[in-house]
Scaffold this motif. Sequence first.
Motif, PDB file in Angstrom:
ATOM      1  N   UNK A 163       0.986  -0.980   0.127  1.00  0.00           N
ATOM      2  CA  UNK A 163       0.090   0.052   0.018  1.00  0.00           C
ATOM      3  C   UNK A 163       0.714   1.370  -0.088  1.00  0.00           C
ATOM      4  N   UNK A 164       0.614   2.222  -0.902  1.00  0.00           N
ATOM      5  CA  UNK A 164       1.501   3.526  -0.986  1.00  0.00           C
ATOM      6  C   UNK A 164       0.721   4.532  -0.085  1.00  0.00           C
ATOM      7  N   UNK A 165       1.514   5.279   0.463  1.00  0.00           N
ATOM      8  CA  UNK A 165       0.825   6.497   0.987  1.00  0.00           C
ATOM      9  C   UNK A 165       1.557   7.868   1.102  1.00  0.00           C
ATOM     10  N   UNK A 174       5.864  -7.180   8.125  1.00  0.00           N
ATOM     11  CA  UNK A 174       5.932  -5.886   7.385  1.00  0.00           C
ATOM     12  C   UNK A 174       6.997  -4.899   7.263  1.00  0.00           C
ATOM     13  N   UNK A 175       7.135  -4.401   5.872  1.00  0.00           N
ATOM     14  CA  UNK A 175       8.157  -3.737   5.688  1.00  0.00           C
ATOM     15  C   UNK A 175       7.596  -2.311   5.041  1.00  0.00           C
ATOM     16  N   UNK A 176       8.523  -1.321   5.816  1.00  0.00           N
ATOM     17  CA  UNK A 176       7.830   0.167   5.455  1.00  0.00           C
ATOM     18  C   UNK A 176       9.199   0.985   4.905  1.00  0.00           C
ATOM     19  N   UNK A 186       3.905   0.369   2.520  1.00  0.00           N
ATOM     20  CA  UNK A 186       3.879  -0.572   3.654  1.00  0.00           C
ATOM     21  C   UNK A 186       3.810  -1.827   2.745  1.00  0.00           C
ATOM     22  N   UNK A 187       4.645  -2.886   3.018  1.00  0.00           N
ATOM     23  CA  UNK A 187       4.651  -4.298   2.144  1.00  0.00           C
ATOM     24  C   UNK A 187       4.242  -5.312   3.306  1.00  0.00           C
ATOM     25  N   UNK A 188       3.313  -6.200   2.674  1.00  0.00           N
ATOM     26  CA  UNK A 188       3.054  -7.145   3.472  1.00  0.00           C
ATOM     27  C   UNK A 188       3.590  -8.626   3.208  1.00  0.00           C
TER      28      UNK A 188
END
Length: 427
Positions: A80-82, A200-202, A220-222
């Motif tokens: 997810x990008x933010x 999770x990786x941010x 955020x990578x799951x």
Amino acid sequence: MTDQAFDTLQIHAGAEPDPATGARQVPIYQTTSYVFKDADHAARLFGLQEVGYIYSRLTNPTVSALAARVAALEGGVGAVCCSSGHAAQIMALFPLMGPGLNIVASTRLYGGTITQFSQTIKRFGWSCTFVDFDDLAALEAAVDDNTRAIFCESISNPGGYITDLPAVAAVANKVGLPLIVDNTLASPYLCRPIEHGATLVVHSATKYLTGNGTVTGGVIVDSGKFDWSASGKFPSLSAPEPAYHGLKFHEALGPMAFTFHSIAVGLRDLGMTMNPQGAHYTLMGIETLSLRMDKHVANAKAVAEWLAKDPRIDFVTWAGLPSSPWHERAERLCPKGAGALFTVAVKGGYEACVKLVNNLKLFSHVANLGDARSLIIHSASTTHRQLTEEQQIKAGAAPNVVRLSIGIENAADLIADLDQALAAATA
């Protein structure tokens, strides 16, 4: 596509020629909303029965391409990008937390993250315990019944400390909690935390992913590997969601539960949305990520080795130096290089650091890192100013050090610039 090499994925993952025009580069879909095929189509989209585009606060084709690319590079199932790296941290915690709950985080973090975790999240009723992650017993002891996540950086800002991710992940697995790793400084080219046990990786996509200092962004990578239903501690993902007629995200969506929840609830309600033009800049930056990181690391090695021998310097923290206490970890966890960010202690202390910053010509004095340009900042008086001196020292931002972010210029020119500035600073 994920079985392809990194250099191929950084160009092709998440992107196909535009079906409408044949455009080869991902277009900037500068639109707020999308026309539904009919009323039933709209209902299916809003009910999470079909994947598609509704409104750009939630999803946008340009942003989705970036999310898919970063997920592929990190080895995750979704992303997810933010709007920023700080937004990514709150977005990562949002589905896990609630009033009265806490996280356990490393003491070696970016100063803004320490402030976010020690001060700002209190407004949500959350709290944080900071622990030296080299003390695994202390890390485990800090976890209590209300802890919901463990947080660290793969390579820490500003000192370049390398976290022993497999050891920390073993503690997280033992206590049944997700491990969240900020991988901004390493990028997935130098380290892939999911391979070492991260849940999770941010990222602050503002930094190495984009690489040119033009836009802010977060990802955020799951990993898709955590069982959100095992303990009952994560009801946002395991229990019925009232806004979706009792949908249980983990039961219905399996490995993609966190990703879909972050879009359908997190972006819907927090609104920390990445804009499509920003996503486009980051996509273009990622196309050269491996090339840039190799140059960043080569330059960091040359500069760090030169500084380590200079009598005007007390110490250099780059983990690629054999003298570093984290050198073994760097070789084991970041075999392509220990990154390009580190601190330097200047003889003469605070005053000498200020003079060094003021006399540099090529290095830019900015509050950023991961740019193609070489950057410098005195962390204790800027990015870590809000911390106590004890916190600054624990975070690797003591008053007598400056932080260097080594760019991709000519290494000899960078060394010459540092040489003349050190002469002025220590005269």
